[in-house]
Design a protein around this motif. Structure first.
Motif, mmCIF file in Angstrom:
data_model
loop_
_atom_site.group_PDB
_atom_site.id
_atom_site.type_symbol
_atom_site.label_atom_id
_atom_site.label_comp_id
_atom_site.label_asym_id
_atom_site.label_seq_id
_atom_site.Cartn_x
_atom_site.Cartn_y
_atom_site.Cartn_z
ATOM 1 N N SER A 90 -25.183 30.667 61.284
ATOM 2 C CA SER A 90 -24.534 30.502 62.583
ATOM 3 C C SER A 90 -24.518 31.809 63.368
ATOM 4 O O SER A 90 -24.780 31.820 64.567
ATOM 5 N N GLN A 91 -24.217 32.902 62.668
ATOM 6 C CA GLN A 91 -24.082 34.180 63.389
ATOM 7 C C GLN A 91 -25.425 34.737 63.832
ATOM 8 O O GLN A 91 -25.541 35.262 64.938
ATOM 9 N N LEU A 125 -27.977 30.682 65.285
ATOM 10 C CA LEU A 125 -27.431 29.827 66.345
ATOM 11 C C LEU A 125 -26.845 30.645 67.501
ATOM 12 O O LEU A 125 -27.095 30.359 68.663
ATOM 13 N N ARG A 126 -26.063 31.666 67.160
ATOM 14 C CA ARG A 126 -25.414 32.433 68.219
ATOM 15 C C ARG A 126 -26.442 33.141 69.089
ATOM 16 O O ARG A 126 -26.301 33.215 70.303
ATOM 17 N N LEU A 133 -27.817 30.427 71.473
ATOM 18 C CA LEU A 133 -26.938 29.608 72.321
ATOM 19 C C LEU A 133 -25.829 30.361 73.037
ATOM 20 O O LEU A 133 -25.124 29.781 73.848
ATOM 21 N N LYS A 134 -25.642 31.645 72.749
ATOM 22 C CA LYS A 134 -24.485 32.305 73.370
ATOM 23 C C LYS A 134 -24.755 32.627 74.845
ATOM 24 O O LYS A 134 -25.878 32.984 75.231
ATOM 25 N N ARG A 135 -23.726 32.448 75.644
ATOM 26 C CA ARG A 135 -23.779 32.769 77.073
ATOM 27 C C ARG A 135 -22.459 33.434 77.465
ATOM 28 O O ARG A 135 -21.465 33.301 76.749
ATOM 29 N N PHE A 166 -21.786 24.734 62.081
ATOM 30 C CA PHE A 166 -22.415 25.966 62.571
ATOM 31 C C PHE A 166 -21.816 26.376 63.917
ATOM 32 O O PHE A 166 -21.629 27.557 64.187
ATOM 33 N N TYR A 167 -21.536 25.376 64.757
ATOM 34 C CA TYR A 167 -20.869 25.672 66.031
ATOM 35 C C TYR A 167 -19.467 26.225 65.788
ATOM 36 O O TYR A 167 -19.058 27.232 66.376
ATOM 37 N N ALA A 172 -18.291 27.693 63.356
ATOM 38 C CA ALA A 172 -18.276 29.010 62.706
ATOM 39 C C ALA A 172 -18.265 30.145 63.720
ATOM 40 O O ALA A 172 -17.716 31.208 63.452
ATOM 41 N N ILE A 173 -18.873 29.946 64.886
ATOM 42 C CA ILE A 173 -18.996 31.060 65.840
ATOM 43 C C ILE A 173 -18.241 30.819 67.141
ATOM 44 O O ILE A 173 -18.342 31.599 68.072
ATOM 45 N N VAL A 181 -18.161 39.740 63.378
ATOM 46 C CA VAL A 181 -16.924 39.592 64.151
ATOM 47 C C VAL A 181 -17.116 38.538 65.244
ATOM 48 O O VAL A 181 -18.233 38.230 65.637
ATOM 49 N N GLU A 182 -15.982 37.989 65.710
ATOM 50 C CA GLU A 182 -16.041 36.986 66.778
ATOM 51 C C GLU A 182 -16.343 37.656 68.117
ATOM 52 O O GLU A 182 -16.050 38.828 68.312
ATOM 53 N N MET A 183 -16.933 36.906 69.023
ATOM 54 C CA MET A 183 -17.314 37.469 70.322
ATOM 55 C C MET A 183 -16.771 36.610 71.456
ATOM 56 O O MET A 183 -16.615 35.399 71.307
ATOM 57 N N LEU A 188 -20.787 28.826 73.894
ATOM 58 C CA LEU A 188 -22.016 28.364 73.242
ATOM 59 C C LEU A 188 -22.562 27.155 73.994
ATOM 60 O O LEU A 188 -21.804 26.256 74.354
#
Lengths: 80, 526
Positions: free
Chosen positions: A64-65, A68-69, A72-74, B254-255, B257-258, B477-479, B483
């Motif tokens: 995921s980190q 996926l991130r 998909l991250k925005r 997976f979603y 998780a982040i 770490v979380e951001m 997503l």
């Protein structure tokens, strides 16, 4: 206000982690001793469930980190 | 007297008396309504009740059997717990909307025909949209509108399928349908949108985190659980559901998780848990269907408990993102405890309620010899532990100290969480009463030494992975990001459509303007 220092104290955290490791050791011994009732042949392997749980967790975290991130991250205002 | 009224009517009609009452009387009345509905569910004899003629058909408002009654129990129980959690609210509209929505869920559950089921489902959509809008932010308005549009589309699929089905069979009965042709596919898509099937799911994590603190508790049990009921009623044993459900158990982990917003983490978690239920319906054996119904009941309890604990955090701190929270156990110890009970329950630790129901679905997959499915569900179980079992309590209450110093939420919130937590442990320790209300006779023992050891090993070594990653500094770490999900297609697509439409209408406007005013400039030949 007086604060509860339980988890702020590294010694306490260490004790909890050590207790947890001990619990894992007990589980591993029990795995070798207790009779199993496997349906699938691989359930017979020693520590199968533990190994699978460990690997699944690591896969989820890294998958995921780092996959996926990345895709998909925005920014938080993306849809604004 | 209670037996003369359908449980849905008690909540829906009763809801509209709420604005007439004040003070302590109102509080008592708010709690009395779901209690009366529960007594009604318990006391109606099995069979068909409250039949109303409509054109050439009979609408049935009370088809009572073991399946509908089990769902009726949990909808009324959570109605009580959710109302207690929201008891401090002064705004009548929120209470009314919640009762109407829960009443519609009961109406859909006890509907014996597809037409009344459809009407209740659509009414529930409207009440749910109102609940989302009461978040009263720009985000909640947009999310509510998208929720409404997606569900109306689902409703249209369902209605079209239902009408074709009616044309083909001449019957409006709400029973086994199975995948037999166009009508059944449309009905399945209609149910699937409410159930958050993969690709059709994005409305859920989009809308639920934007509703009010108390409203989300109701929302979390509405659409998906009614859809699970409908699938169990109409599509039990439909093989494709096994794989749809399996996909639902895996991709949200997976979603989750982040994801930074903890209520959105729980929203993805709803899809994951609903996946287990859909798998059980797809397998279609007595054990798997019992497992599905048992897991619905348990899931409603632990998921609402988790939403309530995160709601309590939000109520007290105004924050819900991982990046803003941490260390709250120091000032919210009871909420922390309740959250941990919910987390242990959803993770399926022995002695908690998730264990006694998820095991049934896993065993059903085993008995069918479905090795791949078994591996997928086991993987998903580790995933549940990650996002709901560890991430939620760890980042909200422990982790790094955010410096926030607050206090426990109001007593009514603590009591609501306490009741849900008690039921999670009670059912975990003594699953007998739960098993006794399932659709089929239960011959299942979750607490065998080997099974308990297997699950403890799976979950404990996953926790070990977490500890090692944290201690070694390898745990990312979380951001502060969002997503992309499948709602991208209609959120961005709608903007493109809007611009195009604006252009076309803008052009039309010019043409119209020319038609109207142009004549003044041009001489029309006589």
């Amino acid at each position: 206000m007086k604060e509860d220092p339980v988890f702020d104290n590294p010694k306490n955290v260490k004790k909890i982690v050590m207790g947890f490791y001990l619990f894992l050791a007990v589980l591993m011994v029990a795995d070798l001793i207790l009779p199993k009732h496997p349906f699938f042949p691989w359930e017979r392997y020693p520590f199968f469930y533990g190994v699978y749980g460990f690997l699944a967790y690591v896969t989820i975290v890294f998958g995921s980190q780092y996959v996926l991130r990345k895709v998909l991250k925005r920014n938080e205002d993306y849809y604004d | 007297m209670i037996r003369s009224l359908p449980p849905a009517a008690i909540l829906i009609i009763g809801a509209f008396l709420v604005p007439l009452l004040k003070g302590r009387l109102k509080s008592v009345y708010l709690l009395l309504l779901p209690a009366l509905a529960f007594v009604s569910v318990m006391s109606i004899p099995e069979g068909i009740h409250w039949t109303v003629g409509f054109m050439d058909y009979d609408l049935i408002f009370g088809r009572v059997d073991r399946l509908s009654r089990a769902f009726g129990y949990i909808f009324t129980i959570i109605s009580f717990i959710g109302t207690l959690f929201a008891l401090h609210l002064k705004e009548d509209g929120q209470h009314v909307a919640a009762f109407v929505a829960m009443g519609c869920a009961l109406g859909a559950t006890f509907a014996g025909d597809l037409l009344s089921f459809f009407v209740f489902l659509e009414m529930m959509t409207i009440a749910s949209t109102y609940i989302i809008w009461t978040g009263r932010t720009e985000a909640s308005y947009g999310a509510g509108l998208r929720y409404l549009l997606v569900h109306l589309f689902g409703g249209l699929c369902l209605l079209t399928g239902f009408l074709i089905h009616l044309h083909q069979t001449g019957s409006i009965a709400f029973g086994t349908i199975g995948l037999t042709g166009l009508a059944s596919y449309l009905i399945l898509i209609g149910f699937g949108i409410s159930c958050a099937f993969p690709v059709l799911h994005a409305w859920l994590p989009d809308a639920y985190p934007e509703a009010t603190i108390t409203g989300t508790v109701f929302l979390s049990v509405l659409s998906t659980k009614v859809a699970v009921y409908a699938l169990a009623r109409s599509f039990a044993g439909t093989e494709i559901l096994i794989w749809i459900g399996a996909a639902m158990t895996v991709f949200p982990i997976f979603y989750a998780a982040i994801e930074n917003n903890l209520r959105r983490v729980l929203s993805y978690s709803i899809i994951n848990q609903t996946g287990f239920m859909v798998v059980g319906i797809g397998i279609g054996t007595a054990l798997s269907l019992n497992g599905t119904v048992a897991h619905v009941i348990n899931n409603v309890l632990f998921k609402s408990l988790l939403f309530m604990s995160m709601g309590a955090v939000m109520h007290q701190t105004g924050k819900i993102n991982v990046t803003d929270l941490g260390g709250l156990y120091k000032t919210m110890p009871l909420t922390t405890l309740f959250c941990i009970i919910g987390a242990a329950s959803i993770s399926g630790f022995p002695l908690f309620n998730g264990f006694v129901s998820k095991s049934m679905i896993m065993s059903a997959a085993t008995q069918d010899g479905m090795a791949i499915l078994w591996f997928v569900l086991l993987f998903a179980s580790a995933g549940v532990l990650h996002h709901a079992g560890i991430k939620i309590p760890y980042h909200a209450f422990f982790s790094h100290d955010s410096g926030i110093r607050t206090k426990e939420p109001p007593l009514n919130m603590l009591l609501a969480m306490g009741i849900a937590a008690f039921l999670c442990i009670f059912i975990g320790l003594l699953p007998g009463p739960l098993y006794s209300i399932l659709p089929f006779p239960v011959d299942y023992q979750p607490y065998t030494a080997a099974h308990v050891l297997d699950i403890f090993q799976l979950l404990s070594f996953a926790v070990l992975a977490f500890c090692l990653l944290i201690l070694s500094g390898l745990h990312p770490v979380e951001m502060r990001v969002i997503l992309l999900d499948t709602d991208w297609f209609y959120r961005k697509g709608a903007k493109v459509f809007y611009r195009l439409a604006d252009r076309v209408i803008g052009t039309d406007r010019e043409v119209i303007h020319e038609v109207i005013h142009g004549s003044e400039d041009r001489k029309v030949p006589s």
